[in-house]
Structures are given as C-alpha cells and as structure tokens.
Design a protein around this motif. Structure first.
Motif, short mmCIF file in Angstrom:
data_model
loop_
_atom_site.label_atom_id
_atom_site.label_comp_id
_atom_site.label_asym_id
_atom_site.label_seq_id
_atom_site.Cartn_x
_atom_site.Cartn_y
_atom_site.Cartn_z
N ALA A 3 0.83 -1.21 0.00
CA ALA A 3 0.00 0.00 0.00
C ALA A 3 0.87 1.26 0.00
N ILE A 4 1.87 1.31 0.85
CA ILE A 4 2.74 2.48 0.92
C ILE A 4 3.56 2.61 -0.37
N SER A 5 4.01 1.50 -0.92
CA SER A 5 4.75 1.53 -2.18
C SER A 5 3.90 2.11 -3.30
N CYS A 6 2.69 1.61 -3.44
CA CYS A 6 1.78 2.10 -4.49
C CYS A 6 1.42 3.57 -4.28
N TRP A 7 1.21 3.95 -3.06
CA TRP A 7 0.89 5.35 -2.76
C TRP A 7 2.02 6.27 -3.24
N HIS A 8 3.25 5.87 -2.98
CA HIS A 8 4.37 6.72 -3.37
C HIS A 8 4.70 6.62 -4.87
N ILE A 9 4.36 5.51 -5.50
CA ILE A 9 4.44 5.45 -6.97
C ILE A 9 3.46 6.46 -7.54
N TRP A 10 2.25 6.48 -7.01
CA TRP A 10 1.21 7.42 -7.45
C TRP A 10 1.66 8.87 -7.23
N LYS A 11 2.29 9.14 -6.10
CA LYS A 11 2.76 10.49 -5.82
C LYS A 11 3.88 10.91 -6.77
N GLU A 12 4.79 10.00 -7.10
CA GLU A 12 5.85 10.31 -8.07
C GLU A 12 5.23 10.63 -9.43
N ARG A 13 4.25 9.84 -9.81
CA ARG A 13 3.55 10.07 -11.07
C ARG A 13 2.89 11.45 -11.07
#
Length: 121
Positions: free
Chosen positions: A70-80
């Motif tokens: 969940a935290i990984s995906c959240w930060h992938i989304w934020k980088e995007r």
C-alpha cells in the motif's frame, strides 16, 4: 494552478510509450518494477487478482506485506502526480526516501529483526 496537464495518456514514469493504466503503472512500468525488485517482491502472473496477491504475499513471507504494498503504491502514485502536475522528474531516490519515512511510522507493528533502518534501507 499552473498544472502541466496534457492529453498524453502514456506512462510518465518509464517513457516507454505504453498506455498508462493501473496495471502498467503499478506493476508493468520499469519504474515500478525497480521498486518491487528493491523490496524483494515478485508479482506472480495470473488472471485472478486475488490469487496473484495471495501467491505474492506468501512468497514475500513477512507479516507486513499489505502495508509495504500500500505504501509503495501510494508513493508510486505520488511520483507520477509530481511529474504530471508539477513537471518534477520521477526519481527512485525520492520514492525511496518517502517510502522509508512512511514505513518507519509503522515500526511499532513490526517484530525484530524487521525493526530499524536496515529493514528497507
């Protein structure tokens, strides 16, 4: 707001020209794959998402799989979104810094040897 929004729907994280859908963004993108490799998470192929998650969780072998994903995906989304809306180039280093900061907030849930900077550092 001066957002850098275009009609281009290709992935901004890997510049492969691939259409950006959730599967590519979180699992197929070279940027995301680097993250899963860093975390030692190997996503298994399959048609049934529930089975893919179950198999991957079992292979990860640690009790905090859901939190890490969940935290990984959240930060992938934020980088995007930083790239799309602010024109900031995606960076693994930035993703890693933010991930470690957030995952460290959950250290009270982890049992040794998973506590401390060596867990994901």
């Amino acid at each position: 707001r001066h957002w850098n929004v275009t009609n281009d729907f290709t992935c901004v994280l890997c510049h492969s020209g691939t259409w950006e859908d959730w599967q590519h963004l979180f699992f197929g993108c070279q940027f995301s794959q680097r993250i899963w490799n860093y975390l030692h998470i190997q996503w298994f192929a399959g048609v049934d998402l529930k089975q893919i998650i179950s198999d991957t969780q079992r292979s990860f072998g640690h009790p905090f799989f859901v939190e890490v994903v969940a935290i990984s995906c959240w930060h992938i989304w934020k980088e995007r979104n930083r790239c799309v809306f602010e024109g900031i180039r995606p960076s693994f280093r930035s993703w890693r810094r933010d991930f470690i900061e957030d995952i460290s907030l959950l250290q009270h849930k982890f049992k040794p040897p998973w506590v401390g900077p060596s867990s994901f550092g």
